[in-house]
Design a protein around this motif. Structure first.
Motif, mmCIF file in Angstrom:
data_model
loop_
_atom_site.group_PDB
_atom_site.id
_atom_site.type_symbol
_atom_site.label_atom_id
_atom_site.label_comp_id
_atom_site.label_asym_id
_atom_site.label_seq_id
_atom_site.Cartn_x
_atom_site.Cartn_y
_atom_site.Cartn_z
ATOM 1 N N GLN A 214 8.795 0.330 -23.402
ATOM 2 C CA GLN A 214 8.768 1.636 -24.052
ATOM 3 C C GLN A 214 9.206 1.348 -25.686
ATOM 4 N N SER A 215 10.105 0.466 -26.045
ATOM 5 C CA SER A 215 10.812 0.058 -27.241
ATOM 6 C C SER A 215 9.736 -0.830 -28.048
ATOM 7 N N ASN A 216 8.952 -1.492 -27.329
ATOM 8 C CA ASN A 216 8.006 -2.636 -28.083
ATOM 9 C C ASN A 216 9.079 -3.723 -28.464
ATOM 10 N N SER A 217 10.075 -4.035 -27.699
ATOM 11 C CA SER A 217 10.934 -5.048 -28.251
ATOM 12 C C SER A 217 10.526 -6.275 -27.042
ATOM 13 N N VAL A 218 11.576 -7.465 -27.198
ATOM 14 C CA VAL A 218 11.572 -8.520 -26.208
ATOM 15 C C VAL A 218 12.589 -8.127 -25.346
ATOM 16 N N GLY A 219 12.470 -8.898 -24.232
ATOM 17 C CA GLY A 219 13.464 -8.977 -23.081
ATOM 18 C C GLY A 219 14.014 -10.172 -22.513
ATOM 19 N N ILE A 220 14.985 -10.182 -21.945
ATOM 20 C CA ILE A 220 15.262 -11.595 -21.115
ATOM 21 C C ILE A 220 15.831 -10.817 -19.749
ATOM 22 N N VAL A 221 15.451 -11.528 -18.609
ATOM 23 C CA VAL A 221 16.021 -11.170 -17.316
ATOM 24 C C VAL A 221 16.530 -12.563 -16.676
#
Length: 142
Positions: free
Chosen positions: A55-62
């Protein structure tokens, strides 16, 4: 750059160290993981991070114990491309060829220093586009 990070109960310590590291580098971090050692379900956090990243066009870490389960959960979200990385080469290729937007890490697998090195590679590698773009579009349309 904004990084969305989420984790289950097995990964609180590693998540906190990564958040601290990113903040020292003046990178905006949104922590949507658990901060408790009480058992929780990694699928909830993987999906939550993935939805927000898309949704935010960002980067994630899981992060979960192995990184496997939470990456599977994240990849259930359309247009999320979570890559489980065990070394810097995995992170490099995930970004260059697959335009991965989520890095998955295993808290029980990786030492903090190794996880941060993998993260640096992930964040500092760009998508090559060109011949890989059509494949990424196919992934996004599955």
């Amino acid at each position: 750059m904004k990084v969305i990070i989420g984790n289950d109960h097995t990964a609180v310590e590693l998540k906190n160290k990564i958040v601290e590291y990113l903040k020292k580098k003046n990178i905006e971090v949104k922590n949507i993981g658990t901060d408790s050692s009480e058992a929780v379900g990694y699928p909830d956090f993987g999906a939550k991070v993935a939805r927000e990243v898309v949704q935010s066009n960002s980067v994630g870490i899981v992060i979960c114990g192995s990184g496997i389960g939470i990456s599977i959960a994240a990849n259930k979200v359309k247009k999320a491309r979570a890559a489980l990385c065990r070394d810097e080469k995995d992170a490099e290729m995930a970004r260059k060829h697959n335009n991965a937007n989520i890095l998955a890490l295993g808290a029980r697998i990786l030492a903090t220093e190794k996880a941060i090195s993998i993260l640096d590679t992930f964040l500092n590698t760009s998508f090559e586009g060109e011949r890989h773009q059509k494949r990424v579009e196919k992934l996004d349309n599955l």
